[in-house]
Motif scaffolding. Structure first.
Motif, PDB file in Angstrom:
ATOM      1  N   SER A  20      80.855 121.989  81.486  1.00 45.73           N
ATOM      2  CA  SER A  20      79.801 122.365  80.552  1.00 45.73           C
ATOM      3  C   SER A  20      80.143 121.823  79.174  1.00 45.73           C
ATOM      4  CB  SER A  20      79.673 123.898  80.505  1.00 45.73           C
ATOM      5  OG  SER A  20      78.616 124.296  79.662  1.00 45.73           O
ATOM      6  N   ILE A  27      78.624 122.086  74.839  1.00 42.52           N
ATOM      7  CA  ILE A  27      77.673 122.579  73.859  1.00 42.52           C
ATOM      8  C   ILE A  27      77.713 121.655  72.651  1.00 42.52           C
ATOM      9  CG2 ILE A  27      79.341 124.248  72.883  1.00 42.52           C
ATOM     10  CD1 ILE A  27      76.836 126.091  72.394  1.00 42.52           C
ATOM     11  N   THR A  35      72.955 122.725  75.416  1.00 44.32           N
ATOM     12  CA  THR A  35      73.999 122.978  76.396  1.00 44.32           C
ATOM     13  C   THR A  35      73.780 122.151  77.655  1.00 44.32           C
ATOM     14  OG1 THR A  35      72.779 124.885  77.249  1.00 44.32           O
ATOM     15  CG2 THR A  35      74.430 125.314  75.553  1.00 44.32           C
ATOM     16  N   SER A  42      78.896 129.051  75.170  1.00 47.64           N
ATOM     17  CA  SER A  42      78.417 129.475  73.858  1.00 47.64           C
ATOM     18  C   SER A  42      79.509 129.194  72.845  1.00 47.64           C
ATOM     19  CB  SER A  42      78.045 130.956  73.856  1.00 47.64           C
ATOM     20  OG  SER A  42      79.173 131.757  74.151  1.00 47.64           O
TER      21      SER A  42
END
Length: 121
Positions: free
Chosen positions: A49, A51, A58, A71
Motif C-alpha cells: 500500500s 499513501i 491511497t 493512513s
C-alpha cells in the motif's frame, strides 16, 4: 539522521485485526509518500500500500483491497497500516518506506527495518 521505525507486528489470528505504525524522523514527512511493503519467507518483496503526500491518495495491491487501510498523521509524523481480516498468506515481514517523488516513482528514498506479522490460521 533519517529514521523509519515500523512497529506493531506480532501474532494475530486469521480474521482478527492488527495495526502497524511507521514513525518517521529526520526528513520532512509532509513531502514524502509513505509505502508499506512486505516480504514473506522465500518470496520477493512486494508493495502492499502507499499513501501520497500531495493529496492523500491511497493505493493497494489487489490481495489486500477491502481489508487493509493505510493512513497517516502528519502531526505525529507517523503512518499506519490497519490490517483487518488478515489471512495466513499475509504473514511476512512488513517494511515502511518513504519517497519524495510519490507512490508511482518506482523506488523509495528511505527504508525502515521491518516488523514481523504472523497470521495463524
Amino acid at each position: 539522521e533519517v529514521q523509519l521505525q515500523a512497529s506493531g507486528g506480532g501474532l494475530v489470528q486469521a480474521g482478527g485485526s492488527l495495526r502497524l505504525s511507521c514513525a518517521a524522523s529526520g526528513f520532512t514527512f509532509d513531502d514524502y509518500a509513505i509505502g508499506w511493503f512486505r516480504q514473506a519467507p522465500g518470496k520477493e518483496r512486494e508493495g502492499v500500500s502507499c499513501i501520497s503526500s500531495s493529496d492523500g491518495s491511497t493505493y493497494y495491491v489487489d490481495s489486500v483491497k477491502g481489508r487493509f487501510t493505510i493512513s497517516s498523521d502528519k502531526d505525529k509524523n507517523t503512518a499506519y497500516l490497519q490490517m483487518n481480516s488478515p489471512k495466513f498468506e499475509d504473514t511476512a515481514v512488513y517494511y515502511c518506506a518513504a519517497d519524495s517523488l510519490g507512490c508511482s516513482s518506482g523506488g523509495m528514498d528511505y527504508w525502515g527495518k521491518g516488523t514481523l506479522v504472523t497470521v495463524s490460521s
